[in-house]
Design a protein around this motif. Sequence first.
Motif, PDB file in Angstrom:
ATOM      1  N   HIS A 188       0.832  -1.234  -0.006  1.00 26.19           N
ATOM      2  CA  HIS A 188       0.228  -0.161   0.089  1.00 26.19           C
ATOM      3  C   HIS A 188       0.960   1.248  -0.169  1.00 26.19           C
ATOM      4  O   HIS A 188       1.937   1.141   0.496  1.00 26.19           O
ATOM      5  N   PRO A 189       0.401   2.494  -0.412  1.00 27.97           N
ATOM      6  CA  PRO A 189       1.104   3.575  -0.554  1.00 27.97           C
ATOM      7  C   PRO A 189       1.838   3.930   0.554  1.00 27.97           C
ATOM      8  O   PRO A 189       1.500   3.807   1.805  1.00 27.97           O
ATOM      9  N   PRO A 190       2.981   4.757   0.842  1.00 26.66           N
ATOM     10  CA  PRO A 190       4.010   5.111   1.876  1.00 26.66           C
ATOM     11  C   PRO A 190       2.729   6.013   2.946  1.00 26.66           C
ATOM     12  O   PRO A 190       3.025   5.630   4.446  1.00 26.66           O
ATOM     13  N   THR A 233       4.093   5.835  15.193  1.00 19.34           N
ATOM     14  CA  THR A 233       3.826   7.006  14.267  1.00 19.34           C
ATOM     15  C   THR A 233       3.077   6.660  13.002  1.00 19.34           C
ATOM     16  O   THR A 233       3.333   5.874  12.164  1.00 19.34           O
ATOM     17  N   ASP A 234       1.928   7.370  12.819  1.00 19.35           N
ATOM     18  CA  ASP A 234       1.397   7.373  11.713  1.00 19.35           C
ATOM     19  C   ASP A 234       2.200   7.767  10.204  1.00 19.35           C
ATOM     20  O   ASP A 234       2.357   9.094  10.610  1.00 19.35           O
ATOM     21  N   GLY A 235       2.501   7.104   9.287  1.00 24.04           N
ATOM     22  CA  GLY A 235       3.156   7.660   8.046  1.00 24.04           C
ATOM     23  C   GLY A 235       4.568   7.068   8.129  1.00 24.04           C
ATOM     24  O   GLY A 235       5.092   6.271   8.978  1.00 24.04           O
ATOM     25  N   VAL A 289      10.816   0.307  12.451  1.00 26.43           N
ATOM     26  CA  VAL A 289      10.363  -0.456  11.406  1.00 26.43           C
ATOM     27  C   VAL A 289       9.026   0.005  10.762  1.00 26.43           C
ATOM     28  O   VAL A 289       8.209   0.531  11.604  1.00 26.43           O
ATOM     29  N   GLU A 290       8.784  -0.035   9.511  1.00 26.70           N
ATOM     30  CA  GLU A 290       7.735   0.619   8.901  1.00 26.70           C
ATOM     31  C   GLU A 290       6.645  -0.527   8.569  1.00 26.70           C
ATOM     32  O   GLU A 290       7.085  -1.613   7.871  1.00 26.70           O
ATOM     33  N   LEU A 291       5.535  -0.531   8.967  1.00 29.20           N
ATOM     34  CA  LEU A 291       4.278  -1.375   8.625  1.00 29.20           C
ATOM     35  C   LEU A 291       3.617  -1.035   7.363  1.00 29.20           C
ATOM     36  O   LEU A 291       3.308   0.252   7.479  1.00 29.20           O
ATOM     37  N   ARG A 292       3.441  -1.773   6.490  1.00 27.39           N
ATOM     38  CA  ARG A 292       2.517  -1.377   5.472  1.00 27.39           C
ATOM     39  C   ARG A 292       1.875  -2.886   5.195  1.00 27.39           C
ATOM     40  O   ARG A 292       2.364  -3.716   5.146  1.00 27.39           O
ATOM     41  N   ARG A 293       0.639  -2.708   4.636  1.00 29.28           N
ATOM     42  CA  ARG A 293      -0.216  -3.742   4.174  1.00 29.28           C
ATOM     43  C   ARG A 293       0.090  -4.011   2.830  1.00 29.28           C
ATOM     44  O   ARG A 293       0.496  -3.193   1.959  1.00 29.28           O
ATOM     45  N   LEU A 294       0.169  -5.528   2.556  1.00 30.83           N
ATOM     46  CA  LEU A 294       0.247  -5.723   0.918  1.00 30.83           C
ATOM     47  C   LEU A 294      -0.887  -5.361   0.188  1.00 30.83           C
ATOM     48  O   LEU A 294      -2.116  -5.405   0.559  1.00 30.83           O
TER      49      LEU A 294
END
Length: 68
Positions: free
Chosen positions: A2-4, A20-22, A57-62
């Motif tokens: 998903h986008p940054p 932190t969101d973002g 660590v940056e978490l993002r959904r696929l």
Amino acid sequence: LHPPPTATTVKVRDGEVILTDGPYVEGAEVASGFYIINTPDRDEAVKIASMIPATSVELRRLAGISAV
């Protein structure tokens, strides 16, 4: 991915988990690698991310994966 702007950044400082969101991971930290984890929700993903020995660590959904 998903986008940054949809990312959550996880940091652990003095044993405290900071969210932190973002996408606020520094450029040099992004190059350290990535993990694909399968969790039922964001809270579990944050728990796992907080155990990874990294500065942050940056978490993002696929993309294409729907929530259960």
